[in-house]
Scaffold this motif. Sequence first.
Motif, short mmCIF file in Angstrom:
data_model
loop_
_atom_site.label_atom_id
_atom_site.label_comp_id
_atom_site.label_asym_id
_atom_site.label_seq_id
_atom_site.Cartn_x
_atom_site.Cartn_y
_atom_site.Cartn_z
N MET A 13 -14.19 1.53 17.75
CA MET A 13 -15.34 1.46 18.61
C MET A 13 -16.52 1.30 18.09
O MET A 13 -16.75 2.34 17.01
N PRO A 14 -17.46 0.76 18.38
CA PRO A 14 -18.84 0.73 17.97
C PRO A 14 -19.49 1.99 17.94
O PRO A 14 -19.28 2.61 19.02
N ASP A 15 -20.42 2.33 17.11
CA ASP A 15 -21.16 3.46 17.33
C ASP A 15 -22.06 3.47 18.45
O ASP A 15 -22.92 2.64 18.61
N LEU A 16 -22.05 4.59 19.04
CA LEU A 16 -23.10 4.69 20.51
C LEU A 16 -24.56 4.57 20.24
O LEU A 16 -25.20 3.52 20.85
N HIS A 17 -25.04 5.24 19.26
CA HIS A 17 -26.21 5.08 19.02
C HIS A 17 -26.77 3.77 18.67
O HIS A 17 -27.78 3.13 18.98
N ASP A 18 -25.86 3.17 17.71
CA ASP A 18 -26.22 1.73 17.24
C ASP A 18 -26.23 0.56 18.39
O ASP A 18 -27.06 -0.21 18.66
N VAL A 19 -25.17 0.90 19.68
CA VAL A 19 -25.20 0.04 20.75
C VAL A 19 -26.55 0.03 21.50
O VAL A 19 -27.23 -0.71 21.97
N ARG A 31 -20.14 -7.66 37.17
CA ARG A 31 -20.72 -7.62 35.92
C ARG A 31 -20.56 -6.54 34.97
O ARG A 31 -20.37 -6.48 33.85
N VAL A 32 -20.81 -5.31 35.51
CA VAL A 32 -20.83 -3.99 34.95
C VAL A 32 -19.59 -3.23 34.98
O VAL A 32 -18.86 -2.78 34.00
N GLY A 33 -18.90 -3.33 36.07
CA GLY A 33 -17.67 -2.45 36.42
C GLY A 33 -17.91 -0.89 36.25
O GLY A 33 -16.86 -0.38 35.95
N LEU A 34 -19.00 -0.52 36.79
CA LEU A 34 -19.17 1.13 36.77
C LEU A 34 -19.79 1.63 38.16
O LEU A 34 -20.60 0.65 38.66
N PRO A 35 -19.49 2.56 38.79
CA PRO A 35 -20.31 3.10 39.57
C PRO A 35 -21.69 3.15 39.39
O PRO A 35 -21.90 3.66 38.46
N GLY A 36 -22.69 2.90 40.26
CA GLY A 36 -24.22 2.65 39.87
C GLY A 36 -24.99 3.23 41.18
O GLY A 36 -24.52 2.61 42.20
N LYS A 37 -26.13 3.62 40.96
CA LYS A 37 -26.99 3.84 41.95
C LYS A 37 -28.52 3.26 41.49
O LYS A 37 -28.90 3.68 40.48
N SER A 38 -29.03 2.38 42.20
CA SER A 38 -30.35 1.76 41.88
C SER A 38 -31.48 2.27 42.40
O SER A 38 -31.18 3.02 43.67
N MET A 98 -18.67 -0.91 24.79
CA MET A 98 -18.02 0.54 24.88
C MET A 98 -16.78 0.35 25.42
O MET A 98 -15.95 1.25 25.37
N LYS A 99 -16.38 -0.60 26.19
CA LYS A 99 -15.01 -0.96 26.96
C LYS A 99 -15.15 0.23 27.92
O LYS A 99 -13.94 0.82 28.35
N TRP A 100 -16.13 0.38 28.76
CA TRP A 100 -16.08 1.61 29.70
C TRP A 100 -15.98 0.95 31.27
O TRP A 100 -15.95 1.67 31.91
N SER A 101 -15.89 -0.33 31.23
CA SER A 101 -15.63 -0.55 32.72
C SER A 101 -14.52 0.05 33.30
O SER A 101 -13.24 0.26 32.80
N ILE A 102 -14.24 0.39 34.52
CA ILE A 102 -13.36 1.16 35.14
C ILE A 102 -12.33 -0.04 35.45
O ILE A 102 -11.35 0.44 35.84
N PHE A 103 -12.53 -1.21 35.31
CA PHE A 103 -11.45 -2.23 35.55
C PHE A 103 -10.71 -2.80 34.46
O PHE A 103 -10.05 -3.39 34.50
N GLY A 104 -10.95 -2.06 33.28
CA GLY A 104 -10.43 -2.46 31.98
C GLY A 104 -11.20 -2.92 30.82
O GLY A 104 -12.33 -3.36 31.32
N ASP A 105 -10.21 -3.53 29.93
CA ASP A 105 -11.40 -3.94 28.74
C ASP A 105 -11.74 -5.33 29.03
O ASP A 105 -12.74 -6.08 28.29
#
Length: 309
Positions: free
Chosen positions: A1-7, A252-259, A302-309
Amino acid sequence: MPDLHDVVDEIAEKMGQREDRGAVATYIPQLARVDPRHFGIAVATADGTLACAGDSEIPFSIQSISKVFTLTLALGVVGDSLWRRVGREPSGNAFNSIAQLELEKGVPRNPFINAGALAVTDVILSGHPPREALGEILRFIRFAAQDDSIFIDEAVARSEKATGFRNAALANFMKSFAVLQHPVDHVLGTYFHHCAIAMTCRQLALAGRFLAQSGRNPDTGFSLVSPERARRINALMLTCGHYDGSGEFAFRVGLPGKSGVGGGILAIAPGRASIAVWSPGLDAAGNSHLGRMALEILAHKMKWSIFGD
Ligand code: DON
């Protein structure tokens, strides 16, 4: 997994260079004069890491992102009976649309469109004068973020009131169906003020942690909501959090979000992280253009989408 700070650093740099930034909201001067070149990002992970980059320390107007916190509070006040007054379906319409409301007899589609948020604010007013209800909302956000410096921008609140004719129409319309129980001006005043809360990306990412961590605030160890409620709020953010852009955001993102129309987005990677991004330029649906793009890159790397990698 890449380093979060770098990403996160890489995303801030990439976004800083882009020319396509969308258009800032112009309906009030306080938003119209914000420099569209701003970009900020903050990520608070479940293991306690905080990664920030860009303009993550500049407060911006959270606007409709406040609706996540008011929904959480209203559920705390009346529990699931809230769903008798507000629906849980995506609207497929603009955030301030009035058309659907007539067809559906004053019951808003979901708590994140303006009509729904006004009904939620009405619930928070139960048993409180507006000033106290507002204090409760602000205290809740400060507690979730563990930061008492979070404030309401009074100039923004005044401008919202001076231009909020459509919100006034929505509120009056719902009042005619008795969906609102309190005086329309109390509901509107409280709504305009909670939309005018200003936060930095860092503060917002910290405030959203309870949604990423099954309702728990990791600083205090206390639960703000039950795991079930956190899961359901996340579900609504996924399906309704970006109005008529919710499908595209999930795609596109695959995460819960509020704008928010100030250009902020709060996104939740359940079990993993709470993420705040801010870029003031908006797309056609009124959501942050580069904010969404940044989240798309982050979720992918980060492979964080709730729908998979
Ligand atoms: O109700 C309004 O017009 C604003 N105070 C909030 C709208 C908003 O943030 C919509 N989101 N994109």
